[in-house]
Structure formats: structure tokens, C-alpha cells
Design a protein around this motif. Structure first.
Motif, mmCIF file in Angstrom:
data_model
loop_
_atom_site.group_PDB
_atom_site.id
_atom_site.type_symbol
_atom_site.label_atom_id
_atom_site.label_comp_id
_atom_site.label_asym_id
_atom_site.label_seq_id
_atom_site.Cartn_x
_atom_site.Cartn_y
_atom_site.Cartn_z
ATOM 1 N N ALA A 188 -66.670 9.705 8.194
ATOM 2 C CA ALA A 188 -65.240 9.532 7.974
ATOM 3 C C ALA A 188 -64.919 8.158 7.390
ATOM 4 C CB ALA A 188 -64.486 9.734 9.286
ATOM 5 N N VAL A 189 -65.581 7.112 7.899
ATOM 6 C CA VAL A 189 -65.327 5.763 7.403
ATOM 7 C C VAL A 189 -65.861 5.585 5.984
ATOM 8 C CG1 VAL A 189 -65.818 3.306 7.745
ATOM 9 C CG2 VAL A 189 -65.293 4.758 9.705
ATOM 10 N N VAL A 190 -67.090 6.020 5.734
ATOM 11 C CA VAL A 190 -67.688 5.870 4.412
ATOM 12 C C VAL A 190 -66.924 6.696 3.373
ATOM 13 C CG1 VAL A 190 -69.777 6.226 3.039
ATOM 14 C CG2 VAL A 190 -69.954 5.364 5.384
ATOM 15 N N TYR A 191 -66.452 7.835 3.764
ATOM 16 C CA TYR A 191 -65.687 8.700 2.858
ATOM 17 C C TYR A 191 -64.434 7.977 2.348
ATOM 18 C CZ TYR A 191 -62.832 12.653 1.280
ATOM 19 O OH TYR A 191 -62.049 13.502 0.533
ATOM 20 N N ALA A 192 -63.825 7.143 3.190
ATOM 21 C CA ALA A 192 -62.592 6.444 2.809
ATOM 22 C C ALA A 192 -62.823 5.361 1.772
ATOM 23 C CB ALA A 192 -61.926 5.844 4.052
ATOM 24 N N GLY A 193 -64.062 4.935 1.569
ATOM 25 C CA GLY A 193 -64.361 3.982 0.513
ATOM 26 C C GLY A 193 -64.728 2.606 1.022
ATOM 27 N N VAL A 194 -65.054 1.696 0.096
ATOM 28 C CA VAL A 194 -65.501 0.347 0.452
ATOM 29 C C VAL A 194 -64.378 -0.473 1.057
ATOM 30 C CG1 VAL A 194 -66.386 -1.836 -0.474
ATOM 31 C CG2 VAL A 194 -67.330 0.339 -1.273
ATOM 32 N N ASP A 195 -63.226 -0.561 0.376
ATOM 33 C CA ASP A 195 -62.150 -1.420 0.858
ATOM 34 C C ASP A 195 -61.276 -0.746 1.909
ATOM 35 O OD1 ASP A 195 -61.212 0.369 -0.993
ATOM 36 O OD2 ASP A 195 -59.885 -1.042 -2.021
ATOM 37 N N ARG A 196 -60.895 0.509 1.682
ATOM 38 C CA ARG A 196 -59.997 1.194 2.612
ATOM 39 C C ARG A 196 -60.725 1.751 3.834
ATOM 40 N NH1 ARG A 196 -57.945 5.780 0.446
ATOM 41 N NH2 ARG A 196 -59.554 5.812 -1.159
ATOM 42 N N GLY A 197 -62.044 1.885 3.753
ATOM 43 C CA GLY A 197 -62.805 2.417 4.878
ATOM 44 C C GLY A 197 -63.667 1.370 5.550
ATOM 45 N N ILE A 198 -64.722 0.933 4.852
ATOM 46 C CA ILE A 198 -65.701 0.018 5.454
ATOM 47 C C ILE A 198 -65.081 -1.335 5.786
ATOM 48 C CG2 ILE A 198 -67.892 -1.167 5.083
ATOM 49 C CD1 ILE A 198 -68.665 1.149 3.186
ATOM 50 N N GLU A 199 -64.396 -1.952 4.815
ATOM 51 C CA GLU A 199 -63.832 -3.284 5.045
ATOM 52 C C GLU A 199 -62.772 -3.263 6.136
ATOM 53 O OE1 GLU A 199 -61.690 -6.922 2.534
ATOM 54 O OE2 GLU A 199 -62.567 -5.217 1.484
ATOM 55 N N LEU A 200 -61.891 -2.299 6.085
ATOM 56 C CA LEU A 200 -60.818 -2.216 7.076
ATOM 57 C C LEU A 200 -61.370 -1.996 8.483
ATOM 58 C CD1 LEU A 200 -57.778 -2.117 7.587
ATOM 59 C CD2 LEU A 200 -57.851 0.352 7.148
ATOM 60 N N ALA A 201 -62.342 -1.102 8.604
ATOM 61 C CA ALA A 201 -62.892 -0.788 9.927
ATOM 62 C C ALA A 201 -63.626 -1.980 10.534
ATOM 63 C CB ALA A 201 -63.831 0.408 9.815
ATOM 64 N N THR A 202 -64.483 -2.636 9.758
ATOM 65 C CA THR A 202 -65.280 -3.741 10.315
ATOM 66 C C THR A 202 -64.445 -4.986 10.576
ATOM 67 O OG1 THR A 202 -65.953 -4.303 8.049
ATOM 68 C CG2 THR A 202 -67.473 -2.972 9.347
ATOM 69 N N THR A 203 -63.313 -5.143 9.890
ATOM 70 C CA THR A 203 -62.431 -6.272 10.156
ATOM 71 C C THR A 203 -61.862 -6.194 11.564
ATOM 72 O OG1 THR A 203 -61.841 -6.448 7.818
ATOM 73 C CG2 THR A 203 -60.352 -7.490 9.375
ATOM 74 N N VAL A 204 -61.737 -4.997 12.089
ATOM 75 C CA VAL A 204 -61.260 -4.801 13.455
ATOM 76 C C VAL A 204 -62.422 -4.848 14.451
ATOM 77 C CG1 VAL A 204 -60.113 -3.196 15.034
ATOM 78 C CG2 VAL A 204 -59.299 -3.437 12.670
ATOM 79 N N MET A 205 -63.546 -4.250 14.076
ATOM 80 C CA MET A 205 -64.664 -4.092 15.001
ATOM 81 C C MET A 205 -65.312 -5.420 15.409
ATOM 82 S SD MET A 205 -66.682 -0.904 13.213
ATOM 83 C CE MET A 205 -65.916 0.685 12.922
ATOM 84 N N VAL A 206 -65.667 -6.235 14.426
ATOM 85 C CA VAL A 206 -66.510 -7.394 14.698
ATOM 86 C C VAL A 206 -65.845 -8.426 15.619
ATOM 87 C CG1 VAL A 206 -67.777 -9.319 13.652
ATOM 88 C CG2 VAL A 206 -67.835 -7.042 12.594
ATOM 89 N N PRO A 207 -64.593 -8.833 15.375
ATOM 90 C CA PRO A 207 -63.973 -9.777 16.314
ATOM 91 C C PRO A 207 -63.927 -9.239 17.745
ATOM 92 C CG PRO A 207 -62.705 -9.674 14.286
ATOM 93 C CD PRO A 207 -63.711 -8.571 14.216
ATOM 94 N N GLY A 208 -63.684 -7.948 17.902
ATOM 95 C CA GLY A 208 -63.658 -7.356 19.238
ATOM 96 C C GLY A 208 -65.002 -7.456 19.931
ATOM 97 N N ILE A 209 -66.083 -7.264 19.181
ATOM 98 C CA ILE A 209 -67.430 -7.367 19.740
ATOM 99 C C ILE A 209 -67.683 -8.772 20.277
ATOM 100 C CG2 ILE A 209 -69.895 -7.258 19.194
ATOM 101 C CD1 ILE A 209 -69.106 -5.201 16.996
#
Length: 466
Positions: free
Chosen positions: A150-171
């Protein structure tokens, strides 16, 4: 077809750190540390990160940005058609890694769901033993894979970049809080001693085995050797400093890995569990047992495993993107079709690892280490003896003064020193897998002979091309 790009530098850095951090540092690092002498493994791991991992990461990023393509297309465009096979090795390494990685992602997903009811609190070890492999594990692997798709399908900027911008600080925030809490646990001092106190005798007696494991883990956690960082770097601009970005990625990755150990080992010892006893399930056994004794235990478990799930996804996304980028770049396939096809492939390979403990262990503990080491060895020889000055020029593009000065030392390390080290660890690892005893002098001799021969062949080819 317009090639995708990162929206911001921060987005790229967080995506790359997410790729590196993932389960490599939260699940695999404590497991391998526990089975390889604790601090002995930690010492060699940090040394390999600094001396091999960072220069190697930059070497892979150079190829990606120079070519602006996936691994197969990158080597074909920069070195000619015969070099495309090296990109194929990277694709194969990606398949190996994600095939077992998605199984672990399924475990995390299952524990996240089970936290709501506290199903694993009463018997952490028994619960993990009941769900680690089998049809249920294959089902949760498929669900984890679906989230990745689902994330990869959304693309580089709208999927991968957006998702990891939220994930990493939380980790980072959650693990920092857990590390502070672990200090208060009874018996935690023994965990810190195991993790941070070096046993020199153990290191001397098991040097080769520990070195191979540490090298494999360093490459695994930095996501080098399988083309993930090459692919991510192919989406960044010429004005960015690869040296600065690569160093930031490595520092954050290593810091989170060490931090994970400061959480896991105090918990293991506080529960009276031997460090090597948990094996691949050490993360689940130790933390699941600890959560049972906490106030609001179900909430804590849900939040913790939820964040670990984000970390798992961030790494799975980067590996998955390698194969998607190949199909989009080289086969002129739409992203939607490429994503569906790659998802189908991993559904099959991951299910095999979920149903077979022996296959899972083979992939996770042996094949992945060898594949990543061989992949990076090929990448660096390509940098040093095929790209040559072009690799140095790409390294210096967008770099600051200090990074530009360090260009030549980096180039010679990539061209000669690091290939020798990687060949040494590869020979040692193969000896272990094949059951052939290999001494340090023997491994060194074979490594030198192989690398010198490869360099001579590459130079001869370069001369004939001129």
C-alpha cells in the motif's frame, strides 16, 4: 515517464534512516549480539560500521545518483550491458532479505494485535513458540506484505517519504524512553555488563565467527549490498552532499541499534533469561514478559509493538522499492502493476520461510550475510575500477570543503582496502557454511588473491576499451 524525486532532504534522510533502522537494529541486532559474545560483537560491529559501512554506503549512493536508475539499469548505463548481472545480484539479495523479513514483520503485527488482550503475558516463551512458524505465521506475513504494498503503491513522495517522516521520529522517542525505564529494573546491571563489558578471551577464540556476523549485521542494518540505498539515492539531486547525508544515516542507524541493546539486554536479565536463549524470538520473549508487570501493560504493549511495526515497514518498503524501480525503469511497467507483481513474488517466497523454520534460519542467518557482503564487494570494485574518476567526481558533487578533501582517501578505501576486507569476510563466511575450516591467514590469502585478480581483470578491460 518522469522519474520520481524526494520532496525534501529531510524526507530522504528519514526514509534512508528508516530503511537502515527497521528490524535490523531492533530485532536482529540484539539476537546476534547475544549469540556472539555481547560486547565482543558490539565492538566489531561499531568498527565495521565506521571503517566499512559508511564508505560502502557512500559507494552505493554514488552509483545510484550518478545513474538515476535502479540497480540493473544503473550498472548497465554506467558500465555496459555485461555489468547488468551485478544489478541482478542486488535484486536477488533483496528477494532473500524481504522473504524472511516479512515473516518477522508478521510476528510484530501479530503481537501488536495480541497486545490488546494481553494474550502473550502469561507465558511469553510459550506464546512465541506457538505462533512463530506455520499457517498462521504465513497469514500474518501476507497482511504485513499488504501494508508494504500500500505504501509503495502510493509512490516515492506521497507514500514512502510521507510514511517514514512519521515513523522514524516515533521510533527514536519511544526507544529512548524505554532505555531510561530499563535502568530501573532489578538485575539490569548484569545486562549492561554483558552488553558493554568486553570479554577479550572470547573475542580471541571466536574472532572470525564474530567478525563475519558483525560485518553481515553492519551491512544489513545500513541496507547496503542489496541496492536499496542505490535506489533511494537515484531519487536525489546533484546539489546534495552524499558524504554528509551518508554520515548522518550511519550515525542515526548505529545509535538506534545501540539504544535497542540498552533496552533488550536489561530486560532479558531482569527476567532471568539467558541472552542467547531467545534466538530469533528474543525481542518478543523479553519485552512481552516485561510488559506483563507494568501498569497499563496492554496499552504499553500495543504502543511498543505498534512502533516496532512502523520500523519494520520502513525497512520493508525500501527493499520492496528496489524491485519495483527495476520494473518501472527497465520494463516500462506502471508503478501499480510493478507493485502488484512484486507483491505476488514475496507472497510466495515469504510464505515458504513462514512455513519452514530451517529455510527461515538459512535465509536470515547465513544467505543474507553472504549476499549483502558479495553485493557490496561488487559495488565497490565497480566504483573504484569501472567508474574511477567519475565516482570521485560524483562523491564531490554538492559536498562541503571537508568532504571534498576526504574524497581521495574515500576513493582508495573503496577501490582497494574495503574490497579486501569484504572478500576476507566472504571467504570466512563461505568456509563456515560449507563446513570447511578456514584459518585467518588462509582467508586473508584467498581474499588478496581474489581481489588483486579482479582488479587486474577490470584494468585490462578498461585499457582495451580505450
Amino acid at each position: 515517464m518522469t522519474r520520481a524525486t524526494w520532496r525534501t532532504r529531510l524526507g530522504f534522510l528519514l526514509a534512508a534512516v528508516g530503511s537502515a533502522v527497521g528490524l535490523g537494529n531492533i530485532w536482529r541486532f540484539p539476537w546476534l549480539t547475544a549469540t556472539n559474545g555481547g560486547a565482543a560483537f558490539l565492538l566489531l560491529y561499531v568498527l565495521v560500521i565506521v571503517l566499512v559501512g559508511v564508505p560502502g554506503l557512500l559507494g552505493e549512493m554514488v552509483i545510484g545518483r550518478r545513474s538515476r536508475r535502479n540497480p540493473v539499469g544503473a550498472f548497465g548505463a554506467l558500465g555496459g550491458r555485461r555489468w547488468r548481472a551485478l544489478g541482478g545480484v542486488a535484486l536477488l539479495a533483496s528477494v532473500v532479505v524481504l522473504s524472511f523479513y516479512s515473516v518477522v514483520g508478521g510476528w510484530i503485527l501479530r503481537y501488536t494485535v495480541a497486545s490488546a488482550s494481553g494474550a502473550y503475558f502469561a507465558d511469553p516463551q510459550g506464546y512465541f513458540a506457538a505462533i512463530d512458524f506455520g499457517v498462521g505465521a504465513a497469514g500474518f506475513h501476507a497482511l504485513f506484505l499488504l501494508a508494504t504494498v500500500a505504501v509503495v503503491y502510493a509512490g516515492v513522495d506521497r507514500g514512502i517519504e510521507l510514511a517514514t517522516t512519521v515513523m522514524v521520529p516515533g521510533i527514536v522517542v519511544l526507544f529512548g524512553a524505554l532505555a531510561l525505564w530499563a535502568v530501573t529494573l532489578p538485575g539490569s546491571a548484569e545486562g549492561y555488563e554483558f552488553y558493554l563489558s568486553l570479554d577479550v578471551a572470547y573475542l580471541r577464540a571466536n574472532f572470525l565467527d564474530v567478525l563475519v556476523a558483525a560485518a553481515g549485521q553492519a551491512l544489513f542494518t545500513l541496507s547496503v549490498g542489496a541496492g536499496a540505498m542505490l535506489t533511494y539515492a537515484s531519487y536525489i539531486g546533484e546539489d546534495r552532499s552524499l558524504a554528509a547525508d551518508g554520515t548522518i544515516i550511519a550515525v542515526l542507524n548505529t545509535g538506534i541499534g545501540v539504544l535497542a541493546g540498552l533496552v533488550i539486554f536489561p530486560l532479558l536479565f531482569s527476567l532471568g533469561i539467558s541472552p542467547g536463549q531467545g534466538g530469533p524470538g528474543a525481542l518478543f520473549v523479553s519485552l512481552a514478559g516485561a510488559f506483563a508487570d507494568l501498569p497499563y501493560s496492554r496499552v504499553v504493549g500495543l504502543v511498543f509493538f505498534g512502533v516496532v511495526l512502523l520500523a519494520a515497514l520502513s525497512s520493508a518498503i525500501s527493499i520492496f522499492e528496489v524491485l519495483v524501480a527495476y520494473l518501472v525503469d527497465e520494463r516500462d511497467t506502471t508503478r501499480s502493476r510493478a507493485t502488484a507483481g512484486v507483491g505476488g513474488l514475496f507472497l510466495v517466497t515469504g510464505s515458504g520461510a513462514a512455513l519452514s523454520p530451517s529455510l527461515f534460519t538459512l535465509l536470515a542467518d547465513t544467505v543474507a550475510n553472504l549476499a549483502l557482503t558479495a553485493g557490496l564487494l561488487g559495488f565497490l570494485l565497480f566504483d573504484g575500477w569501472v567508474l574511477g574518476k567519475a565516482a570521485l567526481d560524483e562523491y564531490r558533487n554538492g559536498a562541503g570543503r571537508l568532504a571534498r578533501i576526504m574524497g581521495l582517501p574515500w576513493y582508495y578505501a573503496v577501490a582497494v582496502v574495503l574490497p579486501l576486507f569484504l572478500a576476507f569476510t566472504l571467504v570466512s563466511g563461505l568456509g563456515t557454511v560449507l563446513g570447511v575450516p578456514v584459518t585467518t591467514p588462509q582467508a586473508a590469502a584467498v581474499a588478496v588473491f581474489g581481489v588483486v585478480g579482479a582488479i587486474a581483470l577490470l584494468r585490462r578491460q578498461a585499457d582495451s576499451a580505450v
